[in-house]
Design an enzyme around this catalytic site. Structure first.
Site, PDB file in Angstrom:
ATOM      1  N   ASP A   1       4.085  10.656  -6.444  1.00 19.00           N
ATOM      2  CA  ASP A   1       3.770   9.887  -5.239  1.00 19.00           C
ATOM      3  C   ASP A   1       2.444  10.303  -4.612  1.00 19.00           C
ATOM      4  O   ASP A   1       1.851  11.313  -4.993  1.00 19.00           O
ATOM      5  CB  ASP A   1       4.916  10.013  -4.216  1.00 19.00           C
ATOM      6  CG  ASP A   1       5.409  11.452  -4.039  1.00 19.00           C
ATOM      7  OD1 ASP A   1       4.724  12.382  -4.509  1.00 19.00           O
ATOM      8  OD2 ASP A   1       6.474  11.651  -3.441  1.00 19.00           O
TER       9      ASP A   1
ATOM     10  N   ASN B   1      16.746  14.705   3.385  1.00 25.92           N
ATOM     11  CA  ASN B   1      17.645  13.553   3.510  1.00 25.92           C
ATOM     12  C   ASN B   1      18.054  13.000   2.137  1.00 25.92           C
ATOM     13  O   ASN B   1      18.543  11.890   2.037  1.00 25.92           O
ATOM     14  CB  ASN B   1      16.980  12.456   4.362  1.00 25.92           C
ATOM     15  CG  ASN B   1      15.686  11.947   3.738  1.00 25.92           C
ATOM     16  OD1 ASN B   1      15.314  12.376   2.642  1.00 25.92           O
ATOM     17  ND2 ASN B   1      15.011  11.032   4.398  1.00 25.92           N
TER      18      ASN B   1
ATOM     19  N   HIS C   1      15.998  12.459  -0.435  1.00 24.87           N
ATOM     20  CA  HIS C   1      15.021  11.615  -1.137  1.00 24.87           C
ATOM     21  C   HIS C   1      14.445  12.327  -2.361  1.00 24.87           C
ATOM     22  O   HIS C   1      14.434  13.550  -2.452  1.00 24.87           O
ATOM     23  CB  HIS C   1      13.936  11.071  -0.200  1.00 24.87           C
ATOM     24  CG  HIS C   1      12.882  12.029   0.250  1.00 24.87           C
ATOM     25  ND1 HIS C   1      12.505  12.163   1.565  1.00 24.87           N
ATOM     26  CD2 HIS C   1      12.089  12.878  -0.434  1.00 24.87           C
ATOM     27  CE1 HIS C   1      11.535  13.048   1.667  1.00 24.87           C
ATOM     28  NE2 HIS C   1      11.265  13.504   0.458  1.00 24.87           N
TER      29      HIS C   1
ATOM     30  N   GLU D   1      13.128   6.890  -0.201  1.00 21.79           N
ATOM     31  CA  GLU D   1      13.896   7.225   0.992  1.00 21.79           C
ATOM     32  C   GLU D   1      15.282   6.576   0.934  1.00 21.79           C
ATOM     33  O   GLU D   1      15.477   5.595   0.209  1.00 21.79           O
ATOM     34  CB  GLU D   1      13.145   6.703   2.225  1.00 21.79           C
ATOM     35  CG  GLU D   1      11.801   7.369   2.471  1.00 21.79           C
ATOM     36  CD  GLU D   1      11.930   8.725   3.166  1.00 21.79           C
ATOM     37  OE1 GLU D   1      12.875   9.477   2.877  1.00 21.79           O
ATOM     38  OE2 GLU D   1      11.058   9.034   4.004  1.00 21.79           O
TER      39      GLU D   1
HETATM   40  C1  GLP Z   1       7.946  15.271   0.018  1.00 23.87           C
HETATM   41  C2  GLP Z   1       7.668  14.824  -1.406  1.00 23.87           C
HETATM   42  C3  GLP Z   1       8.843  15.074  -2.318  1.00 23.87           C
HETATM   43  C4  GLP Z   1       9.380  16.471  -2.111  1.00 23.87           C
HETATM   44  C5  GLP Z   1       9.867  16.604  -0.690  1.00 23.87           C
HETATM   45  C6  GLP Z   1      10.470  17.958  -0.388  1.00 23.87           C
HETATM   46  O1  GLP Z   1       8.513  14.295   0.787  1.00 23.87           O
HETATM   47  N1  GLP Z   1       7.297  13.456  -1.503  1.00 23.87           N
HETATM   48  O2  GLP Z   1       8.453  14.857  -3.669  1.00 23.87           O
HETATM   49  O3  GLP Z   1      10.417  16.740  -3.002  1.00 23.87           O
HETATM   50  O4  GLP Z   1       8.753  16.416   0.161  1.00 23.87           O
HETATM   51  O5  GLP Z   1       9.469  18.861  -0.065  1.00 23.87           O
HETATM   52  P1  GLP Z   1       9.629  20.419  -0.016  1.00 23.87           P
HETATM   53  O6  GLP Z   1       9.698  20.881  -1.410  1.00 23.87           O
HETATM   54  O7  GLP Z   1       8.382  20.882   0.680  1.00 23.87           O
HETATM   55  O8  GLP Z   1      10.847  20.687   0.762  1.00 23.87           O
END
Ligand code: GLP
Length: 242
Positions: A67, A136, A138, A143
């Site tokens: 993304d 959440n 995702h 989402e």
């Molecule tokens: C973002 C990214 C995800 C990632 C998520 C969790 O929203 N788009 O790909 O998995 O954050 O992030 P973290 O690993 O910092 O908790």
């Protein structure tokens, strides 16, 4: 599904890096689906270390990231392209022309998404897709929703994701409200999936994803239907399981 429980973040990173390394060693021209966020940073550090020791060769590897924030370009230090350069690509012998991230500067959503679907299709398929897990539930930026979105699409980020990602920006207003993300079908078509999860804040999302109903309101729950998923999570993240 295989679940590895590790002591902490560092252990998790090492174990997951071992799995990615095995993929690169078994298939030097593999296609890696990569992720951003704090969860994979330790894994990337470990891969860099092994590269520097001469144990890994990225020269034939292709990478396709999940993304990118809409509106942020490669020079913006909050963009995911910048993150990937800083945390991995600048430190290994990968050909940057074979590293793909959605084009955050393409304001034509249809074009940005169809270009990226083409990148994925032309790669011949992702050998292993690395995922983090949002608080959440995702994955990528898919989402919670009433349907699973299939392919790359533009998403409106939820207030909880904006809040969670705010720590990387000067203030909440600076967090982009939209992103381009691979869809659930793109992710599910990867041959193998590797999920890294750390910390108690993820425990509920992880439990719901692995043992709750398969529902687009917990996007990661769809992974229950994939034939080759490996979860590497630390004790804190697995707190509500077992
Ligand atoms: C973002 C990214 C995800 C990632 C998520 C969790 O929203 N788009 O790909 O998995 O954050 O992030 P973290 O690993 O910092 O908790």
């Amino acid at each position: 599904m295989t679940i590895y429980k590790t002591n902490d973040y560092q252990d998790m990173s090492r174990k997951a890096a071992n799995i990615i390394s095995a993929q690169i060693i078994m298939k030097p021209n593999c296609v890696l689906g990569l992720a951003t966020g704090s969860s994979p940073i330790g894994l990337y550090k470990q891969l860099i270390e092994w590269y520097q020791k001469g144990d890994l060769d990225f020269s034939k590897v292709t990478t396709i990231n999940l993304d990118e924030y809409k509106g942020l370009g490669p020079d913006d230090d909050q963009s995911y392209r910048y993150f990937m350069n800083e945390n991995l690509f600048n430190h290994i012998n990968i050909d940057k022309a074979r590293t793909y991230v959605p084009n955050g500067l393409e304001m034509n959503e249809e074009k940005a998404c169809s270009d990226y679907n083409q990148v994925i299709a032309q790669s011949g398929g992702i050998d292993i897709q690395l995922l983090g897990l949002g608080n959440n539930g995702h994955i990528g930026f898919n989402e919670p929703d009433s349907v699973f979105k299939c392919e790359t699409h533009c998403v409106n980020l939820t207030p909880s994701t904006i809040e969670a990602n705010r720590r990387f920006f000067e203030n909440e207003d600076a967090v982009p409200r939209q992103a381009y993300t691979m869809g659930i079908k793109n992710i599910m078509q990867a041959k193998k999936i590797l999920v890294v999860v750390s910390g108690e804040a993820k425990a509920k999302a992880l439990k719901d994803a692995l043992y709750g109903p398969v529902t687009p309101s917990v996007p990661a729950s769809v992974l229950q239907l994939h034939p080759d998923v490996t979860i590497v999570a630390d004790k804190a993240a697995l707190k509500l399981i077992n």
